[in-house]
Design an enzyme around this catalytic site. Structure first.
Site, PDB file in Angstrom:
ATOM      1  CG  HIS A   1      -8.163   0.192   6.195  1.00  0.00           C
ATOM      2  ND1 HIS A   1      -7.517   0.666   5.106  1.00  0.00           N
ATOM      3  CD2 HIS A   1      -8.971   1.420   6.492  1.00  0.00           C
ATOM      4  CE1 HIS A   1      -8.007   2.064   4.775  1.00  0.00           C
ATOM      5  NE2 HIS A   1      -8.705   2.525   5.489  1.00  0.00           N
TER       6      HIS A   1
ATOM      7  CG  HIS B   1      -0.356   7.776   2.537  1.00  0.00           C
ATOM      8  ND1 HIS B   1      -0.488   6.634   1.712  1.00  0.00           N
ATOM      9  CD2 HIS B   1      -1.400   8.040   3.461  1.00  0.00           C
ATOM     10  CE1 HIS B   1      -1.588   6.145   2.199  1.00  0.00           C
ATOM     11  NE2 HIS B   1      -1.994   6.752   3.250  1.00  0.00           N
TER      12      HIS B   1
ATOM     13  CB  ALA C   1      -3.897  -9.451  -9.646  1.00  0.00           C
TER      14      ALA C   1
END
Length: 558
Positions: free
Chosen positions: A11, A130, A408
C-alpha cells in the site's frame, strides 16, 4: 544518472526520482488517483504501478521514460521465497498468487517504460529501502538504523549499521514478531480499518492501560532488550488458536458506540508498543554503539513512542523521515540503487518534505474559473489568512509544493485558532466528518516552541509532526484546541528557513494574538490530502471551510 524508485508492493504506492544523486521529486499515487493509500494492500496487485505518480515525476523533472537509467522496486521476490513460509497464510495459495503477481512486475515496468530494462531494473529488499529512506536524508555520517513495520519480505523488525554510503544488516526479527500486524489486528478488533492506527493513538489517551496490561503482556511479552508476539494470543491467521476474545473481550462492530474499555485496550496497546520499541532500541544501542538513530517503518509514525525514544537518552539525536511509512521506500529504493551503481552516497542531509507538485497562478485561476467562482486577490496572503484565523475562521492554506508523507505540514493544510475551546469539535464534525476524540496538531514558530511545549533539543524531525510533546502547564488553558486528553500535542515546529510562507502566517497570527501557533490538520475530508487546485476547490465547497488561499488567490464561503 536518473534513478526512479517505486513502491507498490502493499500500500502507499509512491514514486521518487534521483537525478545525479539528488532527490528532485517524490509523490504518492493516492494524491492523483484520489484512492486512500493508492490501492488496497492485496496479494493480487503488487504489479499495479503508481502510473500517475510516475508521469508526474517525469514531467516535473523534464524527463521522458527513455531518460530513466535505473529503476528500484522496494521489494525482493527472491528474499521473499527464501524467508517467507507458506503456512504463515491461512490459505497457502495466497502466497502462490502473490509470487505470480510479483513475477509480472518486471514486465509491467518494461511496458510502462517502453523498452526492456534488463540490468536497469532492480528489486530492493523492503527493509533496506526503509533504512535508506531514513539514513541518507539525515545529517548523520554514522548511525544506528531501526525499521519496524508490519512485514517486509518476512521481517517485522530489522537492525542496521550505517556508515558513509553503506548500510549493513545487524539483526532481523521475522514474522510473527510484528508490531505493525498487532496494530492492524487491534484496529480491526475495535471496529476500525487496518489503516486506522492514528485513531487508536488518539483513543489511547482516554484509556487506562492498567486494565488490559496483563493481556498485552501475554500478547506481546517484552524483556529488557527484546519483544515477542504470541500469534495465538493476538489471533494471527497462521495461528492454530485464537485467544484474543478471551483476553480482550468481545470485538467492537464498526458502527457500535465506543465504550471506555475500547479506550483501555488502545491505551494498553500503546503502552506495550512503547515498551517493545524501547527494548529494541536498547538492543540496537548495544549492538551498534553510535550516537545517532534513524528510525522508519509504519511504527515510526507513533508520535508518543517516538518522543519517549528521544527522551530515553540512548541516542543523542533521532531522525525520522517525513515519510517513514511504505511510501518512503520509493525514495529508499532509489537511494540503494544509486549507492550500488555509483559506489558513493547520494546528496546527504536533504530532508525537505516539500517534494510534490506546485501550481502557478494561471493554473489556479483556471481551476477557479472552471468551478464558476469569483477569485479575489490578496496583497498579503499570510497576513489576511492570519487575521481570518484570529477571527475564528477555518482557512484552507494551499501553497507551494505538496508534502511527501502522511502529514500536511503547511502547504496543504486546514488552519484554525488554537485558543477556541470549541474548534476541535467544529473541525471534527463540520469539516473533517470524523470521530470526536481525534486530536489536532499545533504548528508553532521554532523560536517560541520551548515557551509553550516540553520539546527538549530540537531535531529535524520535529518539523514533520512526529513527536508528541507535553504542553507547558501554564499554557494549557490558552490553547485548548490542540491540547490532547493527556496534556500532550503532536507538535510541528516551523522554521523560517524550511517554510517561509507558513512561518510568516504564524508570525502574523502571533502579532495579532500573542499566541505563536495555529491548529494544523490535513486539507482533506475522508479522502487523500488535496493535490491540485481543483481538489482544493472541491473539498472547500463540500466542507465547512470559510476561506481558501491558493498562492495570492483566495475564495470565501458565501
Amino acid at each position: 544518472m536518473n534513478i526512479l524508485g517505486i513502491n507498490s508492493v502493499y500500500h502507499d504506492s509512491a514514486v521518487a526520482l534521483l537525478v545525479d544523486g539528488k532527490l528532485v521529486v517524490a509523490a504518492e499515487e493516492e494524491r492523483f488517483n484520489r484512492i486512500k493509500h493508492g490501492k488496497l494492500p492485496d496479494v493480487d496487485n503488487p504489479h499495479q504501478f503508481p502510473e500517475q505518480a510516475i508521469r508526474f515525476c517525469l514531467d516535473y523533472a523534464g524527463l521522458t521514460a527513455d531518460d530513466i537509467d535505473h529503476i528500484g522496486y522496494s521489494f525482493d521476490p527472491e528474499l521473499r521465497r527464501a524467508r517467507f513460509r507458506a503456512d504463515w497464510w491461512e490459505n497457502s495459495r495466497v502466497e502462490e498468487t502473490f509470487l505470480l503477481r510479483l513475477g509480472q512486475v518486471r514486465g509491467i515496468a518494461d511496458k510502462i517504460f517502453r523498452r526492456p530494462l534488463r540490468q536497469g531494473f532492480h528489486f530492493v529488499p523492503h527493509h533496506l529501502a526503509h533504512a535508506a529512506s531514513a539514513y541518507y536524508p539525515s545529517r548523520f555520517d554514522r548511525a544506528a538504523v531501526l525499521i519496524i513495520d508490519g512485514i517486509g519480505e518476512a521481517a517485522g523488525t530489522t537492525l542496521w549499521k550505517a556508515t558513509g554510503h553503506k548500510i549493513q544488516p545487524v539483526e532481523t526479527i521475522d514474522y510473527p514478531h510484528s508490531l505493525g500486524f498487532v496494530w492492524e489486528v487491534v484496529c480491526g478488533y475495535l471496529g476500525f480499518s487496518t489503516y486506522d492506527a492514528s485513531k487508536l493513538m488518539g483513543l489511547a489517551a482516554y484509556g487506562n492501560p492498567q486494565v488490559y496490561r496483563r493481556a498485552f503482556q501475554e500478547i506481546m511479552p517484552v524483556d529488557k532488550e527484546n519483544y515477542r508476539v504470541d500469534p495465538g494470543a493476538i489471533g494471527f491467521q497462521s495461528a492454530k488458536e485464537n485467544r484474543i476474545e478471551s483476553l480482550l473481550g468481545p470485538p467492537r462492530e464498526m458502527n457500535m458506540e465506543l465504550q471506555p474499555r475500547h479506550a483501555d485496550i488502545a491505551a494498553a496497546l500503546q503502552e506495550a508498543t512503547t515498551e517493545a520499541v524501547t527494548a529494541i532500541v536498547r538492543r540496537l544501542k548495544r549492538k551498534v554503539p553510535l550516537e545517532n538513530l534513524c528510525f522508519a517503518g509504519g511504527v515510526a509514525l507513533n508520535c508518543v513512542t517516538n518522543d519517549l525514544i528521544r527522551q530515553s537518552g540512548d541516542f543523542s539525536d533521532v531522525f525520522i523521515p517525513s515519510a517513514p511509512h511504505d511510501a518512503g521506500t520509493a525514495m529508499g529504493a532509489a537511494y540503494v540503487v544509486h549507492c550500488a551503481r555509483q559506489k558513493k552516497a547520494p546528496e546527504r542531509g536533504k530532508s525537505s518534505p516539500y517534494l510534490g507538485p506546485e501550481f502557478d497562478r494561471r493554473e489556479i485561476l483556471a481551476a477557479v474559473k472552471a468551478a464558476g467562482l469569483t477569485p479575489q486577490r490578496s496583497k498579503s496572503p499570510a497576513r489576511d489568512a492570519a487575521e481570518m484565523i484570529a477571527d475564528g475562521k477555518i482557512v484552507a492554506w494551499f501553497q507551494g509544493r505538496m508534502e511527501f508523507g502522511p502529514r500536511a505540514l503547511g502547504n496543504r493544510s486546514l488552519l484554525a485558532d488554537p485558543r477556541r475551546l470549541d474548534m476541535r469539535n467544529i473541525l471534527n464534525k463540520m469539516v473533517k466528518h470524523r470521530e470526536d476524540f481525534r486530536p489536532f496538531a499545533p504548528s508553532v514558530l521554532a523560536e517560541h516552541a520551548d515557551e509553550w511545549f516540553d520539546v527538549g533539543p530540537h531535531t529535524t524531525s520535529h518539523e514533520f509532526m512526529l513527536f508528541a510533546c507535553g504542553v507547558k502547564p501554564e499554557r494549557r488553558d490558552l490553547i485548548p484546541a490542540v491540547l490532547h486528553h493527556d496534556n500532550s500535542a503532536r507538535l510541528q515546529i516551523v522554521r523560517r528557513e524550511s517554510n517561509p510562507r507558513y512561518h510568516e502566517l504564524i508570525s502574523c497570527f502571533y502579532e495579532r494574538t500573542g499566541v505563536p501557533l495555529v491548529v494544523n490538520t490535513s486539507y482533506n475530508d475522508s479522502e487523500p490530502i488535496v493535490c491540485t487546485p481543483t481538489d482544493a476547490i472541491v473539498t472547500f465547497r463540500k466542507s465547512g471551510i470559510d476561506a481558501l488561499f491558493m498562492g495570492d488567490v483566495y475564495l470565501t464561503a458565501r
